[in-house]
Write a protein that holds these residues in place. Structure first.
Motif, PDB file in Angstrom:
ATOM      1  N   MET A   1       0.845  -1.175   0.000  1.00 26.82           N
ATOM      2  CA  MET A   1       0.000   0.000   0.000  1.00 26.82           C
ATOM      3  C   MET A   1       0.895   1.244   0.000  1.00 26.82           C
ATOM      4  O   MET A   1       1.790   1.374   0.822  1.00 26.82           O
ATOM      5  CB  MET A   1      -0.898  -0.023   1.234  1.00 26.82           C
ATOM      6  N   MET A   2       0.657   2.136  -0.939  1.00 31.44           N
ATOM      7  CA  MET A   2       1.451   3.362  -1.062  1.00 31.44           C
ATOM      8  C   MET A   2       1.102   4.337   0.064  1.00 31.44           C
ATOM      9  O   MET A   2      -0.065   4.511   0.397  1.00 31.44           O
ATOM     10  CB  MET A   2       1.193   4.029  -2.407  1.00 31.44           C
ATOM     11  N   LYS A   3       2.141   4.973   0.595  1.00 32.63           N
ATOM     12  CA  LYS A   3       1.970   6.002   1.615  1.00 32.63           C
ATOM     13  C   LYS A   3       2.543   7.294   1.059  1.00 32.63           C
ATOM     14  O   LYS A   3       3.563   7.293   0.370  1.00 32.63           O
ATOM     15  CB  LYS A   3       2.701   5.608   2.898  1.00 32.63           C
ATOM     16  N   TYR A   4       1.879   8.399   1.383  1.00 33.14           N
ATOM     17  CA  TYR A   4       2.255   9.710   0.851  1.00 33.14           C
ATOM     18  C   TYR A   4       2.374  10.735   1.972  1.00 33.14           C
ATOM     19  O   TYR A   4       1.727  10.615   3.006  1.00 33.14           O
ATOM     20  CB  TYR A   4       1.189  10.212  -0.127  1.00 33.14           C
ATOM     21  N   ILE A   5       3.188  11.769   1.701  1.00 35.12           N
ATOM     22  CA  ILE A   5       3.313  12.896   2.612  1.00 35.12           C
ATOM     23  C   ILE A   5       3.757  14.105   1.787  1.00 35.12           C
ATOM     24  O   ILE A   5       4.329  13.943   0.705  1.00 35.12           O
ATOM     25  CB  ILE A   5       4.320  12.604   3.755  1.00 35.12           C
ATOM     26  N   GLN A   6       3.496  15.295   2.300  1.00 37.45           N
ATOM     27  CA  GLN A   6       3.976  16.506   1.626  1.00 37.45           C
ATOM     28  C   GLN A   6       5.490  16.415   1.496  1.00 37.45           C
ATOM     29  O   GLN A   6       6.178  15.993   2.425  1.00 37.45           O
ATOM     30  CB  GLN A   6       3.610  17.761   2.416  1.00 37.45           C
ATOM     31  N   LYS A   7       5.998  16.805   0.343  1.00 37.58           N
ATOM     32  CA  LYS A   7       7.426  16.656   0.068  1.00 37.58           C
ATOM     33  C   LYS A   7       8.271  17.693   0.792  1.00 37.58           C
ATOM     34  O   LYS A   7       9.395  17.422   1.180  1.00 37.58           O
ATOM     35  CB  LYS A   7       7.674  16.741  -1.436  1.00 37.58           C
ATOM     36  N   TRP A  40      -4.681  18.077   1.075  1.00 40.79           N
ATOM     37  CA  TRP A  40      -3.370  18.684   1.271  1.00 40.79           C
ATOM     38  C   TRP A  40      -3.078  18.841   2.765  1.00 40.79           C
ATOM     39  O   TRP A  40      -1.981  18.528   3.230  1.00 40.79           O
ATOM     40  CB  TRP A  40      -3.294  20.029   0.562  1.00 40.79           C
ATOM     41  N   SER A  41      -4.046  19.306   3.513  1.00 38.60           N
ATOM     42  CA  SER A  41      -3.864  19.480   4.955  1.00 38.60           C
ATOM     43  C   SER A  41      -3.571  18.144   5.639  1.00 38.60           C
ATOM     44  O   SER A  41      -2.689  18.056   6.495  1.00 38.60           O
ATOM     45  CB  SER A  41      -5.111  20.101   5.583  1.00 38.60           C
ATOM     46  N   LEU A  42      -4.303  17.121   5.234  1.00 37.01           N
ATOM     47  CA  LEU A  42      -4.102  15.793   5.818  1.00 37.01           C
ATOM     48  C   LEU A  42      -2.737  15.219   5.462  1.00 37.01           C
ATOM     49  O   LEU A  42      -2.155  14.451   6.232  1.00 37.01           O
ATOM     50  CB  LEU A  42      -5.209  14.840   5.369  1.00 37.01           C
ATOM     51  N   LEU A  43      -2.219  15.601   4.299  1.00 40.43           N
ATOM     52  CA  LEU A  43      -0.928  15.080   3.848  1.00 40.43           C
ATOM     53  C   LEU A  43       0.256  15.705   4.589  1.00 40.43           C
ATOM     54  O   LEU A  43       1.409  15.398   4.293  1.00 40.43           O
ATOM     55  CB  LEU A  43      -0.774  15.269   2.336  1.00 40.43           C
ATOM     56  N   GLY A  44      -0.018  16.526   5.580  1.00 38.13           N
ATOM     57  CA  GLY A  44       1.035  16.997   6.478  1.00 38.13           C
ATOM     58  C   GLY A  44       1.590  15.837   7.300  1.00 38.13           C
ATOM     59  O   GLY A  44       2.672  15.915   7.867  1.00 38.13           O
ATOM     60  N   GLU A  45       0.815  14.754   7.371  1.00 37.60           N
ATOM     61  CA  GLU A  45       1.220  13.516   8.027  1.00 37.60           C
ATOM     62  C   GLU A  45       1.079  12.392   7.004  1.00 37.60           C
ATOM     63  O   GLU A  45       0.345  12.528   6.023  1.00 37.60           O
ATOM     64  CB  GLU A  45       0.327  13.219   9.232  1.00 37.60           C
ATOM     65  N   VAL A  46       1.752  11.296   7.228  1.00 34.88           N
ATOM     66  CA  VAL A  46       1.709  10.171   6.296  1.00 34.88           C
ATOM     67  C   VAL A  46       0.268   9.677   6.143  1.00 34.88           C
ATOM     68  O   VAL A  46      -0.441   9.481   7.134  1.00 34.88           O
ATOM     69  CB  VAL A  46       2.623   9.016   6.778  1.00 34.88           C
ATOM     70  N   GLN A  47      -0.143   9.504   4.880  1.00 31.68           N
ATOM     71  CA  GLN A  47      -1.494   9.042   4.553  1.00 31.68           C
ATOM     72  C   GLN A  47      -1.418   7.992   3.445  1.00 31.68           C
ATOM     73  O   GLN A  47      -0.464   7.975   2.671  1.00 31.68           O
ATOM     74  CB  GLN A  47      -2.358  10.204   4.049  1.00 31.68           C
ATOM     75  N   THR A  48      -2.448   7.175   3.361  1.00 28.11           N
ATOM     76  CA  THR A  48      -2.635   6.278   2.229  1.00 28.11           C
ATOM     77  C   THR A  48      -3.894   6.734   1.508  1.00 28.11           C
ATOM     78  O   THR A  48      -4.665   7.541   2.045  1.00 28.11           O
ATOM     79  CB  THR A  48      -2.818   4.811   2.673  1.00 28.11           C
ATOM     80  N   SER A  49      -4.134   6.212   0.311  1.00 23.11           N
ATOM     81  CA  SER A  49      -5.375   6.583  -0.378  1.00 23.11           C
ATOM     82  C   SER A  49      -6.580   6.115   0.430  1.00 23.11           C
ATOM     83  O   SER A  49      -7.617   6.767   0.434  1.00 23.11           O
ATOM     84  CB  SER A  49      -5.401   6.025  -1.799  1.00 23.11           C
ATOM     85  N   GLU A  50      -6.432   5.010   1.163  1.00 24.20           N
ATOM     86  CA  GLU A  50      -7.534   4.506   1.984  1.00 24.20           C
ATOM     87  C   GLU A  50      -7.846   5.444   3.152  1.00 24.20           C
ATOM     88  O   GLU A  50      -9.012   5.719   3.441  1.00 24.20           O
ATOM     89  CB  GLU A  50      -7.222   3.097   2.506  1.00 24.20           C
ATOM     90  N   THR A  51      -6.802   5.945   3.829  1.00 21.38           N
ATOM     91  CA  THR A  51      -7.063   6.840   4.962  1.00 21.38           C
ATOM     92  C   THR A  51      -7.645   8.164   4.482  1.00 21.38           C
ATOM     93  O   THR A  51      -8.526   8.729   5.137  1.00 21.38           O
ATOM     94  CB  THR A  51      -5.788   7.093   5.809  1.00 21.38           C
TER      95      THR A  51
END
Length: 90
Positions: A1-7, A40-51
Protein backbone atom coordinates in the motif's frame (compact mmCIF):
# COMPACT_ATOMS: atom_id res chain seq x y z
CA UNK A 1 0.00 0.00 0.00
CA UNK A 2 1.45 3.36 -1.06
CA UNK A 3 1.97 6.00 1.61
CA UNK A 4 2.26 9.71 0.85
CA UNK A 5 3.31 12.90 2.61
CA UNK A 6 3.98 16.51 1.63
CA UNK A 7 7.43 16.66 0.07
CA UNK A 8 8.53 19.93 1.60
CA UNK A 9 7.43 22.95 3.52
CA UNK A 10 5.35 24.92 1.05
CA UNK A 11 3.33 28.05 1.60
CA UNK A 12 -0.39 27.20 1.49
CA UNK A 13 -3.21 29.72 1.65
CA UNK A 14 -6.96 29.20 1.57
CA UNK A 15 -9.08 31.84 -0.16
CA UNK A 16 -12.85 31.40 -0.52
CA UNK A 17 -12.70 27.59 -0.44
CA UNK A 18 -9.76 27.34 -2.85
CA UNK A 19 -6.19 26.59 -1.85
CA UNK A 20 -3.03 28.04 -3.34
CA UNK A 21 0.20 26.07 -2.84
CA UNK A 22 3.40 28.03 -3.47
CA UNK A 23 6.56 26.06 -4.20
CA UNK A 24 9.24 28.73 -3.85
CA UNK A 25 12.04 26.30 -4.76
CA UNK A 26 10.60 25.44 -8.18
CA UNK A 27 8.67 28.73 -8.62
CA UNK A 28 5.33 26.99 -9.13
CA UNK A 29 1.81 27.75 -7.98
CA UNK A 30 -0.77 24.99 -7.64
CA UNK A 31 -4.46 25.75 -7.14
CA UNK A 32 -6.69 23.23 -5.34
CA UNK A 33 -10.42 23.14 -4.73
CA UNK A 34 -11.87 22.66 -1.25
CA UNK A 35 -11.57 18.87 -1.31
CA UNK A 36 -8.01 19.08 -2.61
CA UNK A 37 -7.19 21.52 0.18
CA UNK A 38 -8.52 19.14 2.78
CA UNK A 39 -6.39 16.36 1.33
CA UNK A 40 -3.37 18.68 1.27
CA UNK A 41 -3.86 19.48 4.95
CA UNK A 42 -4.10 15.79 5.82
CA UNK A 43 -0.93 15.08 3.85
CA UNK A 44 1.03 17.00 6.48
CA UNK A 45 1.22 13.52 8.03
CA UNK A 46 1.71 10.17 6.30
CA UNK A 47 -1.49 9.04 4.55
CA UNK A 48 -2.64 6.28 2.23
CA UNK A 49 -5.37 6.58 -0.38
CA UNK A 50 -7.53 4.51 1.98
CA UNK A 51 -7.06 6.84 4.96
CA UNK A 52 -7.74 9.89 2.79
CA UNK A 53 -10.85 8.25 1.30
CA UNK A 54 -12.14 7.46 4.78
CA UNK A 55 -11.55 11.05 5.94
CA UNK A 56 -13.37 12.49 2.91
CA UNK A 57 -16.32 10.14 3.33
CA UNK A 58 -16.64 11.14 6.99
CA UNK A 59 -16.50 14.84 6.16
CA UNK A 60 -18.80 14.94 3.16
CA UNK A 61 -21.11 12.02 2.71
CA UNK A 62 -20.81 8.39 3.69
CA UNK A 63 -23.45 7.62 1.05
CA UNK A 64 -21.06 8.58 -1.78
CA UNK A 65 -19.56 5.86 -3.92
CA UNK A 66 -16.39 4.84 -2.08
CA UNK A 67 -14.80 3.30 -5.18
CA UNK A 68 -15.29 6.50 -7.21
CA UNK A 69 -13.85 8.63 -4.41
CA UNK A 70 -10.84 6.34 -4.16
CA UNK A 71 -10.31 6.42 -7.95
CA UNK A 72 -10.54 10.24 -8.05
CA UNK A 73 -8.22 10.48 -5.06
CA UNK A 74 -5.58 8.25 -6.66
CA UNK A 75 -5.62 10.48 -9.77
CA UNK A 76 -5.28 13.55 -7.53
CA UNK A 77 -2.35 12.00 -5.64
CA UNK A 78 -0.68 11.14 -8.93
CA UNK A 79 -1.04 14.77 -10.06
CA UNK A 80 0.44 16.08 -6.80
CA UNK A 81 3.32 13.64 -7.17
CA UNK A 82 3.98 14.78 -10.75
CA UNK A 83 4.01 18.40 -9.54
CA UNK A 84 6.61 17.45 -6.93
CA UNK A 85 4.40 18.40 -3.99
CA UNK A 86 4.16 14.96 -2.35
CA UNK A 87 6.43 11.96 -2.09
CA UNK A 88 6.09 8.26 -1.38
CA UNK A 89 7.27 7.00 1.99
CA UNK A 90 7.97 3.49 3.22
Amino acid sequence: MMKYIQKGKYEATELDGEWIILNTEDYTVTKLNEVGGICWSLLGEVQTSETLTHSLMEKFSPAENEEQIKKDLEEFLSSLHQCGLIENVN
